[in-house]
Design a protein around this motif. Sequence first.
Motif, PDB file in Angstrom:
ATOM      1  N   TRP A  40       0.812  -1.212   0.000  1.00 35.13           N
ATOM      2  CA  TRP A  40       0.000   0.000   0.000  1.00 35.13           C
ATOM      3  C   TRP A  40       0.849   1.267   0.000  1.00 35.13           C
ATOM      4  O   TRP A  40       0.327   2.380   0.070  1.00 35.13           O
ATOM      5  N   CYS A 117      -3.620   6.052  -5.108  1.00 29.97           N
ATOM      6  CA  CYS A 117      -4.656   5.342  -4.354  1.00 29.97           C
ATOM      7  C   CYS A 117      -5.902   5.199  -5.207  1.00 29.97           C
ATOM      8  O   CYS A 117      -6.533   6.195  -5.563  1.00 29.97           O
ATOM      9  N   LEU A 157      -6.199  -2.385  -2.310  1.00 31.85           N
ATOM     10  CA  LEU A 157      -4.906  -1.817  -1.933  1.00 31.85           C
ATOM     11  C   LEU A 157      -3.778  -2.822  -2.116  1.00 31.85           C
ATOM     12  O   LEU A 157      -2.656  -2.447  -2.471  1.00 31.85           O
TER      13      LEU A 157
END
Length: 603
Positions: A40, A117, A157
């Motif tokens: 992540w 993201c 993620l």
Amino acid sequence: MPLHQDGGRFQRHTPRGADLQMARPPSRAALSLTATVLNWAAAIRVAALDCAEERNREVCSAYDIHFYPSFRYFKAFTKDFTTGENFKGPDRELQTVRRAMIDFLQNHTDRNRPPACPALDPIRPSDVLSLIDHHDGHYMAILFESNSSYVGREVILDLIPYENVVVKRALDADAAFLEKLGVSSVPSCYLIYPNGSHGLIDVAKPLRSFFSSYLKSLPDVRKKSLSLPVKPHEEENSEVVAWREFDRQVWKLYTADLESGLHYLLRVELAAHRSLAGAELKTLKDFVTVLAKLLPSRPPVRKLLETLREWLASLPLDRIPYRAVLDLVNNKMRISGIFLTSHIKWIGCQGSRPELRGYTCSLWQLFHILTVEAGMHPEALADTGLGDAPQAVLQAIRGYVRTFFGCRECGEHFEEMARESMAAVETPDQAVLWLWRKHNLVNSRLAGQLSEDPKFPKVPWPTPDLCPACHEETNGLDSWDEGQVLLFLRRHYCAGNLVHTGAAALAPERAGGRASPERPGGQGAGSLRPPSALPPRARLSDELHLGLDREAAGTFLGMGFSSLDMSLCVVLYVASSLFLMVMFFFFRVRSRRWKVRHHHPSV
């Protein structure tokens, strides 16, 4: 503002990704969390900052870290200084923290969300149909789950570093739509292949790890080349500590351990509190009083503690800045004959690794010495306001641990023990034994954990070889002879068992007050606070509310006055002004009465 480590210096920067800072020693849990979210890192970075380390004191103070473990979140693209958002979860389990991180990422708006993201919000059923009808030549995975599930977002993620696969999530609100796709339970993963075919994937268990592993193993799914923060070389961070030999069979107490503990207590642990007021200030006053009256120490240290006690007792202010306390501890007033080492040097409290034993060992020794000395010199606390109650020392210790000790979990455990049984202590001897029992209880709880030093296992103390008379056998079971334990504790923690080997040498100019001790941390400690790493300084009016600003006071007329000197000047100035006003009104009233008598003489 998020921090990053650059050559041992912490600097402020504006990251593209969000940050999570853990103000705590890097434990196994912290390392596991770091490994868990390694994939992540393009969206959120995890770092551990040890606020128990003296070199990090300035940074942790600037970010208002009072206790550890503390979790702080910093949003991406933050430009102004901020101390971050504090984690307030029900517990600190890895799963709880990981889910809190996901919530934190979702709270970013589209404008300031980290570009790497992906969207974490669920898509609608119509969007699912559109993806099935218009595939883009790569794998498209759709995780169907309940509204409270985190599996879909975790898998999204997890797959950030991988190309040729995109993961979305959808909710199970439309039962008819799920039935049409053949989804009978959630969580389930529906996969659209590059050739346009689609269907449910079959995994052994509907868990995050199974879904992520399956998707990573698909043909043509491979890792991207991401530029992530470079991990410092292990040898650059390794800390080699020379072992200092001492006689473990005799178990003497070392002045170096106690003075190093006092240095850490006064210059590092208290520094987490920028100002002291109310109950906090009262707790500090009581604890310093107990130290000054009971701790057997060398004359310069004893005079420092007594000076600090007298100053705190005479303060007319209900709030003081911590920097004023630090000025006195560092002897910025050039008072003759006071000195406290500004270096840590463990001997009896040294650990096999730098992060083991040390300060906590010293603090326990300090507490035991205080209870023993209180029993041997009950008159010492007379006229101090603490009274002659047998619990006085224990209550002062309890207050310090609850208010100032950095490990919050440890403080909560100590407070729980105090609530349960401290009220039953009725004599000084019972106070000595109460602390001994609780220390053994803590050792039993911590035995086998990461904080245990393999060279110093946490076993019931004193051991049979150290005090044979303390142990007895009742009905085949080992038990304590508490009468003998009390005698042993009195001998072990008395002033006569203190050894000055390894204690810091007192330079004549320092002990005599002609020079002040160097800053904590030794040479180069000042470089730990780059201006960009700290918040903007408060206005002078704000500082005056707490006491005068140290830097401003330190250059006042070039005389080198400290904040203590200037605060006393302010008090004297206010008192003088009040006195002059009273005298003015007094003579003015007298003058009016004289005029009345002059114009209207009595007949």
